[in-house]
Design a protein around this motif. Structure first.
Motif, PDB file in Angstrom:
ATOM      1  N   ILE A   1     -10.736  52.715  23.770  1.00 57.43           N
ATOM      2  CA  ILE A   1     -12.137  52.284  23.773  1.00 57.43           C
ATOM      3  C   ILE A   1     -12.230  50.778  24.043  1.00 57.43           C
ATOM      4  CG2 ILE A   1     -14.253  52.128  22.396  1.00 57.43           C
ATOM      5  CD1 ILE A   1     -13.514  54.981  23.217  1.00 57.43           C
TER       6      ILE A   1
ATOM      7  N   TYR B   1      -6.976  56.049  20.294  1.00 60.85           N
ATOM      8  CA  TYR B   1      -8.418  56.104  20.529  1.00 60.85           C
ATOM      9  C   TYR B   1      -9.004  54.695  20.566  1.00 60.85           C
ATOM     10  CZ  TYR B   1     -13.368  56.833  19.547  1.00 60.85           C
ATOM     11  OH  TYR B   1     -14.739  56.786  19.603  1.00 60.85           O
ATOM     12  N   MET B   2      -8.684  53.919  19.557  1.00 57.20           N
ATOM     13  CA  MET B   2      -9.288  52.585  19.443  1.00 57.20           C
ATOM     14  C   MET B   2      -8.908  51.701  20.630  1.00 57.20           C
ATOM     15  SD  MET B   2      -9.165  49.991  16.252  1.00 57.20           S
ATOM     16  CE  MET B   2      -7.548  49.324  16.478  1.00 57.20           C
TER      17      MET B   2
ATOM     18  N   LEU C   1     -14.894  45.373  12.583  1.00 58.56           N
ATOM     19  CA  LEU C   1     -13.635  45.973  12.115  1.00 58.56           C
ATOM     20  C   LEU C   1     -12.746  44.913  11.477  1.00 58.56           C
ATOM     21  CD1 LEU C   1     -12.468  48.346  14.996  1.00 58.56           C
ATOM     22  CD2 LEU C   1     -13.389  48.981  12.770  1.00 58.56           C
TER      23      LEU C   1
ATOM     24  N   ALA D   1     -19.767  46.444  16.939  1.00 57.87           N
ATOM     25  CA  ALA D   1     -19.007  47.435  16.157  1.00 57.87           C
ATOM     26  C   ALA D   1     -17.550  46.998  16.028  1.00 57.87           C
ATOM     27  CB  ALA D   1     -19.095  48.799  16.824  1.00 57.87           C
ATOM     28  N   PHE D   2     -16.986  46.484  17.105  1.00 57.54           N
ATOM     29  CA  PHE D   2     -15.588  46.036  17.047  1.00 57.54           C
ATOM     30  C   PHE D   2     -15.443  44.770  16.214  1.00 57.54           C
ATOM     31  CE2 PHE D   2     -14.516  48.962  20.514  1.00 57.54           C
ATOM     32  CZ  PHE D   2     -13.258  49.355  20.102  1.00 57.54           C
TER      33      PHE D   2
ATOM     34  N   LEU E   1     -21.077  56.823  23.281  1.00 53.40           N
ATOM     35  CA  LEU E   1     -19.642  56.599  23.113  1.00 53.40           C
ATOM     36  C   LEU E   1     -18.976  57.900  22.686  1.00 53.40           C
ATOM     37  CD1 LEU E   1     -17.339  54.482  22.996  1.00 53.40           C
ATOM     38  CD2 LEU E   1     -17.817  54.293  20.553  1.00 53.40           C
ATOM     39  N   ILE E   2     -17.918  58.248  23.387  1.00 51.38           N
ATOM     40  CA  ILE E   2     -17.174  59.458  23.027  1.00 51.38           C
ATOM     41  C   ILE E   2     -16.564  59.265  21.638  1.00 51.38           C
ATOM     42  CG2 ILE E   2     -14.934  58.732  23.986  1.00 51.38           C
ATOM     43  CD1 ILE E   2     -14.709  61.570  25.178  1.00 51.38           C
ATOM     44  N   THR E   3     -16.530  60.331  20.832  1.00 51.44           N
ATOM     45  CA  THR E   3     -15.932  60.201  19.496  1.00 51.44           C
ATOM     46  C   THR E   3     -14.449  60.547  19.577  1.00 51.44           C
ATOM     47  OG1 THR E   3     -16.298  62.499  18.930  1.00 51.44           O
ATOM     48  CG2 THR E   3     -18.079  60.964  18.423  1.00 51.44           C
ATOM     49  N   HIS E   4     -13.763  60.238  18.475  1.00 57.25           N
ATOM     50  CA  HIS E   4     -12.337  60.570  18.395  1.00 57.25           C
ATOM     51  C   HIS E   4     -12.143  62.083  18.543  1.00 57.25           C
ATOM     52  CE1 HIS E   4      -8.306  59.888  16.060  1.00 57.25           C
ATOM     53  NE2 HIS E   4      -8.146  60.555  17.185  1.00 57.25           N
TER      54      HIS E   4
ATOM     55  N   LEU F   1     -21.578  47.852  21.152  1.00 60.49           N
ATOM     56  CA  LEU F   1     -20.163  48.200  21.051  1.00 60.49           C
ATOM     57  C   LEU F   1     -19.350  46.984  20.604  1.00 60.49           C
ATOM     58  CD1 LEU F   1     -18.256  50.581  21.520  1.00 60.49           C
ATOM     59  CD2 LEU F   1     -17.942  49.791  23.863  1.00 60.49           C
TER      60      LEU F   1
ATOM     61  N   PRO G   1      -5.507  57.454  15.794  1.00 60.28           N
ATOM     62  CA  PRO G   1      -6.640  56.514  15.777  1.00 60.28           C
ATOM     63  C   PRO G   1      -6.335  55.288  16.639  1.00 60.28           C
ATOM     64  CG  PRO G   1      -6.101  57.223  13.556  1.00 60.28           C
ATOM     65  CD  PRO G   1      -5.036  57.791  14.445  1.00 60.28           C
TER      66      PRO G   1
ATOM     67  N   TYR H   1       5.029  59.942  16.506  1.00 64.48           N
ATOM     68  CA  TYR H   1       5.027  58.481  16.346  1.00 64.48           C
ATOM     69  C   TYR H   1       6.320  57.852  16.845  1.00 64.48           C
ATOM     70  CZ  TYR H   1       0.592  57.838  13.978  1.00 64.48           C
ATOM     71  OH  TYR H   1      -0.735  57.740  13.710  1.00 64.48           O
TER      72      TYR H   1
END
Lengths: 249, 258
Positions: free
Chosen positions: B160, B156-157, B203, B199-200, B135-138, B196, B153, B108
């Motif tokens: 995407i 990844y996010m 969030l 889904a966003f 969609l590819i997963t994490h 997609l 995460p 980090y």
């Protein structure tokens, strides 16, 4: 590969949502702890500002009060340690770096004034607490490299040192006002050594560079005080009997 | 105070007076220790920044190659696949070079110099979508990482997020070429990008400029593909079925439908 494979597994976004919510929660908790730390540090800094109107003979009383105030800081840093160590250190460290730096500053200042001594290392005026010693006082690790947990960083420590040199430059002037002509000499030597130290660092163009560059002005301010005192023959400089200054007497 | 005098008057280089004027200050050793630590940190950072810049460039080129693919749910044509494989290998080398700098607490610490991972995930997820229309997963992304750098995460996010733009471009190109929205029975790219998008939208909002910017770019892309769908219904009947515009393989993207 059948036509009814969905585009996305709902678990993907459920997981992201959990992560984001957890992050918000961690941030909120940290904000509260850091606010309390800031208040405790401000209280200690308030006490510290009294040093400028305190004659050296009364430092021990002031130092005792400071040590008491620092206990509060230590408690809160302990809480911070508990929460922050559950998370990747560098993910959230910007939240507390400034406050922790100020807390370190109060501790090294108090140490310099002769406080925070222990059996192995009695308190003594002009003593510099090392990063490790500050870590021991706060009861947290320092400069961690091999594991991911809360700790005090070199950068925080160095920044707090630049605060110290600037505070001491002010103290030199005020000591003279109280008739203490010795303290400026101690401070002058200390700030010079500190400046020499900062010159050893290869600094990038960042905040530390800016602050380290300013240390030379702290050196100069104290030198001016010492010059004024020498000019008027207000100080004896032991071991420098062969300088022109002494010869003029 | 002489400034950088290195030669005497005969032009002979002077041996540098290495011993300091006085005894070293009280804090000499302490600061030397700090210097070493800080140098290590700055060196690591430099290495990561360099690698990151190159990984980003390679990822972008993979994405360009992928945009030349015409069909969903098929293996990419061999010449494109070959190009992608070469670049993936290059990325693997680059990331392996900095992996030791990114272990444990340092992962980090260097998040911002390592922005290339977003671009890399964008390329991975786009390739995955073209091949599988999912969609590819994490976990799949982490498995596709060529080295033991942990994918957060966040990486990844945000990777995407950038997939929206690629889906939009792909939809625009293939629609112009084939006269229909890419997809298979039951699901086309318009429905996919809408799903997609939803889904966003669900969030919890992250209060950063970065997140808001990406979110609004994503919405724009969804709207563009929606316009494509609309155009097909309204004007599609005017075009003979199977009509293909005269386009070279790597012709530039057609005029934006918006």
């Amino acid at each position: 590969m059948s036509a009814d494979t969905p585009l996305l597994d709902p678990a993907i976004f459920a997981h992201l949502k959990d992560k984001l919510e957890e992050e918000t929660q961690v941030r909120d908790t940290l904000t509260q702890i850091v606010q309390r730390l800031e208040r405790a540090v401000a209280a200690t800094q308030g006490l510290l500002s009294r040093v400028h109107s305190t004659p050296r003979a009364r430092y021990p009383t002031l130092v005792a009060q400071l040590e008491e105030a620092i206990k509060e800081e230590v408690t809160i840093v302990g809480e911070l340690n508990g929460v922050a160590s559950q998370q990747p250190y560098y993910k959230y460290n910007s939240k507390w770096a400034r406050s922790v730096q100020n807390a370190i500053g109060t501790v090294i200042y108090c140490g310099w004034l002769g406080g925070l001594g222990n059996d192995a290392q009695p308190g003594e005026l002009g003593r510099l607490l090392t990063l490790e010693q500050v870590g021991e006082i706060f009861n947290v690790p320092t400069n961690l490299k091999d594991r991911d947990a809360f700790h005090l960083t070199i950068e925080e420590y160095l920044l707090s040192l630049t605060d110290l040199t600037s505070e001491l430059a002010r103290l030199a002037t005020n000591a003279v006002t109280h008739g203490d002509f010795e303290l400026p000499l101690t401070i002058s030597a200390f700030n010079k050594d500190m400046f020499a130290g900062f010159q050893l660092l290869n600094l990038k163009n960042d905040i530390l560079r800016k602050r380290a560059d300013a240390v030379k002005y702290d050196v100069k301010r104290v030198e001016d005080v010492v010059y004024d005192l020498s000019l008027r023959g207000l100080i004896k400089r032991p071991g420098e009997g062969d300088t022109e200054m002494a010869a003029a007497e | 105070m002489s400034s950088g005098v290195k030669r005497d008057r005969d032009g002979n280089a002077r041996t540098k007076a290495r011993q300091p004027a006085g005894p070293p200050g009280r804090f000499h050793d302490m600061f030397e220790g700090f210097r070493n630590e800080l140098d290590e940190h700055h060196d690591r950072r430099e290495r990561i920044i360099k690698a990151s810049r190159d990984v980003t460039a390679q990822s972008k080129k993979i994405i360009f190659s992928l945009q030349r693919v015409k069909l969903l749910n098929q293996d990419a044509p061999p010449h494109i696949q070959q190009d992608i494989d070469t670049r993936l290998e290059e990325i693997s080398k680059l990331l392996n070079g900095v992996a030791p700098d990114l272990q444990s607490i340092n992962r980090y610490r260097y998040t911002s110099p390592l922005r290339c991972l977003e671009e890399f995930i964008e390329a991975l997820s786009f390739a995955h979508y073209l091949r599988h229309q999912t969609l590819i997963t994490h976990e799949q992304s982490q498995a596709a990482m060529p080295t033991n750098i942990i994918l957060t995460p966040h990486d990844y996010m945000y990777g995407i997020f950038d997939l929206f733009g690629e889906l939009m471009r792909f939809a625009t190109i293939t629609t112009a070429q084939t006269g229909e929205l890419a997809g298979r029975e039951g699901r086309n790219i318009l429905e996919d990008i809408q799903e997609l998008g939803c889904a966003f939208e669900m969030l919890p909002a992250v209060p950063t400029k970065d997140f808001r910017g990406k979110m609004s770019a994503g919405r724009q892309s969804v709207k563009k593909v929606e316009k494509l769908g609309y155009g097909l219904v309204v004007r599609g009947s005017e075009r003979p079925k199977g009509w293909v515009p005269d386009m070279r393989d790597d012709a530039p993207e057609p005029v934006s439908p918006v």
